[in-house]
Design an enzyme around this catalytic site. Structure first.
Site, short mmCIF file in Angstrom:
data_model
loop_
_atom_site.label_atom_id
_atom_site.label_comp_id
_atom_site.label_asym_id
_atom_site.label_seq_id
_atom_site.Cartn_x
_atom_site.Cartn_y
_atom_site.Cartn_z
N ASP A 1 0.81 -1.20 0.00
CA ASP A 1 0.00 0.00 0.00
C ASP A 1 0.85 1.26 0.00
O ASP A 1 2.08 1.22 0.16
CB ASP A 1 -0.92 0.01 1.23
CG ASP A 1 -2.00 -1.06 1.15
OD1 ASP A 1 -2.35 -1.46 0.02
OD2 ASP A 1 -2.48 -1.49 2.21
N TYR B 1 6.66 -10.16 6.94
CA TYR B 1 6.59 -8.70 7.09
C TYR B 1 7.21 -8.31 8.42
O TYR B 1 7.20 -9.09 9.38
CB TYR B 1 5.14 -8.21 7.07
CG TYR B 1 4.54 -8.07 5.69
CD1 TYR B 1 4.58 -6.85 5.02
CD2 TYR B 1 3.91 -9.14 5.06
CE1 TYR B 1 4.01 -6.70 3.76
CE2 TYR B 1 3.36 -9.00 3.80
CZ TYR B 1 3.40 -7.77 3.15
OH TYR B 1 2.86 -7.64 1.91
#
Length: 269
Positions: free
Chosen positions: A55, A111
């Site tokens: 994003d 992540y």
């Protein structure tokens, strides 16, 4: 020939990784570089694919892309980097099978979220993070996309303190849109005492309990690694890695100085 690349980038200033009209994106910069160098004519004909999207404001150490090219001798990091801005760089390449799909064939993703940890009880965050491990319905921890399944398997959550910062590493078979950032918000709510572990357990039962949580800020999130069942013979580009380290040393110095300047701008109480 089909070629895969490892891409790293600082997402600040970009509207995510996926190409969009009229805004700057990571893929937009990549497509421009690859076409200017005549490595591909266009992404569609080259069967371009990536391991996933990030994003706006999210970073990556190891985003994976793949495409077909008639000029594999040019599809190497130091050549492509000559056409990329400093915030984006290629640091490894590999020849891959013609049917390689970096998104569909990935089996795990990692992540890392970095945040200030001074205001949280880290022991509470660590304890709460263990509740998330395993297969669960993460509908309360994502931005839903149509009828897409919200069941995912988190394999590991590691929480550690580094100075005044807290690093949260998550590994799963795949992640939903905004899943990591919403999980981080939930963990900090437990860590600050606003919520407890019973609430977190309820959040994993969306058929009985539904509640939305805000996303943690994008600037703390980095895609660290994408893992495949069959090993890929990557060729790291030492020059590109060294050059990236030089550029990031400049970034680090600049931001350290700016942090001190910002502190001086505020009157002391």
């Amino acid at each position: 020939m089909r070629v895969a690349l490892k891409i790293a980038y600082v997402g600040t200033g970009y509207h995510g990784s996926q190409v969009q009209p009229d805004v700057g994106t990571i893929e937009g910069e990549l497509f421009r570089a690859l076409t200017e160098l005549d490595i591909i004519e266009d992404p569609k004909n080259a069967r371009y694919s990536s391991a996933g999207r990030t994003d706006t404001g999210v970073h990556a150490r190891e985003q994976i892309i793949a495409f077909d090219t008639d000029k594999p001798n040019l599809a190497i990091p130091r050549v492509i980097n000559s056409k990329l801005p400093n915030a984006i760089w290629v640091w490894a390449h590999a020849g891959v099978p013609d049917d390689f799909d970096p998104r569909r064939q990935a089996t795990r993703r990692k992540y890392r979220y970095v945040m200030s940890g001074e205001q949280y009880d880290i022991s509470r965050i660590r304890s709460a993070s263990r509740i998330l491990v395993g297969e669960h319905d993460f509908a309360n921890f994502c931005t839903k996309e149509g009828d897409k399944s919200t069941i995912r398997t988190i394999e590991r959550v590691d929480v550690r303190v580094s100075g005044t910062l807290t690093k949260i590493d998550l590994q799963a078979n795949s992640f939903l849109w905004n899943m990591v950032r919403k999980i981080v918000t939930a963990l900090t709510m437990v860590g600050s005492g606003v919520r407890d572990e019973k609430w977190l357990q309820q959040m994993l039962e969306p058929e009985f309990y539904e509640e939305g949580v805000e996303c943690a800020p994008a600037y703390g999130l980095t895609l660290m690694e994408v893992i495949y069942p069959e090993p890929i013979e990557w060729c790291d580009d030492a020059y590109s890695i060294r050059r990236a380290n030089e550029i990031f040393h400049e970034y680090t110095v600049r931001h350290s100085v700016m942090a001190e300047v910002m502190d001086h701008l505020l009157p002391k109480e």
